[in-house]
Design an enzyme around this catalytic site. Structure first.
Site, short mmCIF file in Angstrom:
data_model
loop_
_atom_site.label_atom_id
_atom_site.label_comp_id
_atom_site.label_asym_id
_atom_site.label_seq_id
_atom_site.Cartn_x
_atom_site.Cartn_y
_atom_site.Cartn_z
N TYR A 153 54.96 -10.46 -39.50
CA TYR A 153 54.31 -9.32 -38.86
C TYR A 153 52.82 -9.61 -38.73
O TYR A 153 52.10 -9.76 -39.72
CB TYR A 153 54.50 -8.05 -39.69
N PHE B 130 64.29 0.37 -35.01
CA PHE B 130 64.32 1.01 -33.69
C PHE B 130 65.01 2.37 -33.78
O PHE B 130 65.93 2.67 -33.00
CB PHE B 130 65.00 0.14 -32.64
N PRO B 131 64.62 3.23 -34.74
CA PRO B 131 65.35 4.48 -34.96
C PRO B 131 65.21 5.48 -33.82
O PRO B 131 65.97 6.45 -33.78
CB PRO B 131 64.71 5.03 -36.24
N LEU B 132 64.27 5.24 -32.91
CA LEU B 132 64.14 6.10 -31.74
C LEU B 132 64.46 5.34 -30.45
O LEU B 132 64.28 5.87 -29.36
CB LEU B 132 62.72 6.69 -31.67
N GLY B 133 64.94 4.09 -30.60
CA GLY B 133 65.22 3.29 -29.42
C GLY B 133 63.96 3.01 -28.63
O GLY B 133 62.84 3.24 -29.10
N GLY B 134 64.11 2.48 -27.44
CA GLY B 134 63.00 2.37 -26.51
C GLY B 134 61.89 1.43 -26.89
O GLY B 134 60.85 1.41 -26.23
N PRO C 251 62.29 -3.13 -23.37
CA PRO C 251 63.14 -2.87 -22.21
C PRO C 251 64.61 -3.11 -22.55
O PRO C 251 64.95 -4.08 -23.23
CB PRO C 251 62.62 -3.89 -21.18
#
Length: 310
Positions: A67, A222-226, A229
């Site tokens: 990171y 990615f708990p909210l996706g997006g 792309p």
């Protein structure tokens, strides 16, 4: 705590205040440190943000040496104080590649895993990392996998177990794994699984179910996706927006709260570089989703995960 179903228990069910990770209780909303890289040009602000999170009760911080090409671990080392009771979880299986086509490249060989653990230990200036996730390439990733990076799981687990026996890591987790890989790895004493998963990307429901049965922490990324792309966004869903407006929360908070209600094994590690956003994320633990909201959210169809891995 016994095995739990992956749905809530009643119309007024609330997420538990604490969950379990590596044999200890932690707040169910922790902090994913990857976004600290956005503050690279303002290191004091990055340190202050992490300190703010800890002061607000965060006791589970997720990181990796790749990171920010080491920047994030440097911030964590500076921010943590001797009296802080914070469970630091890192991961191996990839390394930074600033000049490459992707910001990281795979490093799956056993010697690479050991080198990454040593790099984490040096950066964090500690003798032991409480939990280290082995980041595999079985699920939720589209980074090209060179032939020399297709490594048998048993070879990797043997190295991770050796590192645990040596006291350099406390416990072993997995990331980006399939159901079969998780099943095969269970004898190693897996304590957590990090897979791409959200309200709109629930392909790994069977993996979550096995985690519940085996008392393994489920830590979705990615708990909210997006994030990239190809990943659908939870906050774009009309049902999420409707629930947010009716209950007086943001769509992002509703998406995160659903994850906590969906399974008691879930621990969240949302990341942010903004103090106000941090506070909004941590407030999710106190959100109650009523039966109307949960019925509407549960009915949202899942969509395939396709995007850059974590």
């Amino acid at each position: 705590m016994t095995s739990e179903p992956t749905s809530g228990a009643g119309p007024a069910a609330r997420p538990q205040d604490t969950g379990e990770l590596a044999g200890r209780a932690v707040a169910r909303v922790g902090y994913g440190a990857m976004q600290l890289e956005r503050l690279r040009d303002d290191r004091p602000a990055a340190v202050a943000l992490l300190r703010h999170a800890i002061d607000l009760g965060v006791d589970h911080v997720d990181t990796a040496q790749f990171y920010g090409d080491g920047f994030v671990n440097d911030v964590i080392r500076e921010a943590l104080r001797p009296g802080d009771d914070v469970l630091v979880v890192s991961k191996v299986g990839a390394v930074s590649d600033p000049g490459g086509p992707f910001p990281l490249r795979l490093a799956q060989r056993p010697e690479d895993l050991r080198a990454s653990v040593e790099a984490n230990l040096a950066a964090l200036r500690t003798e032991r990392i409480p939990v280290v996730n082995l980041r595999r390439v079985d699920s939720g990733i589209t980074i090209p996998v060179p032939d020399d990076q297709v490594i048998p799981l048993d070879d990797q687990l043997a190295e991770m177990l050796a590192l645990r026996d040596e006291g350099k890591i406390g416990a072993i987790g997995l990331s980006s794994v399939s159901l079969d890989v998780l099943r095969h790895a269970l004898p190693a004493g897996i304590v957590c699984v990090q897979n791409a998963y959200s309200l709109v990307a629930r392909d790994d429901e069977d993996v979550l179910r096995l985690c519940a049965e085996e008392r393994i922490a489920w830590v979705p990324y990615f708990p909210l996706g997006g994030a990239f792309p190809g990943l659908p966004k939870v906050t774009d869903e009309p049902a999420v927006r409707a629930a947010a407006e009716r209950l007086g929360h943001t769509p992002a908070q509703i998406g995160l709260a659903w994850l906590l209600h969906h399974s008691p094994r879930t621990l969240l590690i949302p990341g942010t570089a903004d103090p106000a956003h941090l506070e909004a994320n941590l407030a999710v633990a106190a959100i109650t989703l009523d039966e109307q909201a949960r019925t509407a959210l549960d009915a949202i169809p899942t969509r395939p995960v396709a995007g850059l891995g974590h």
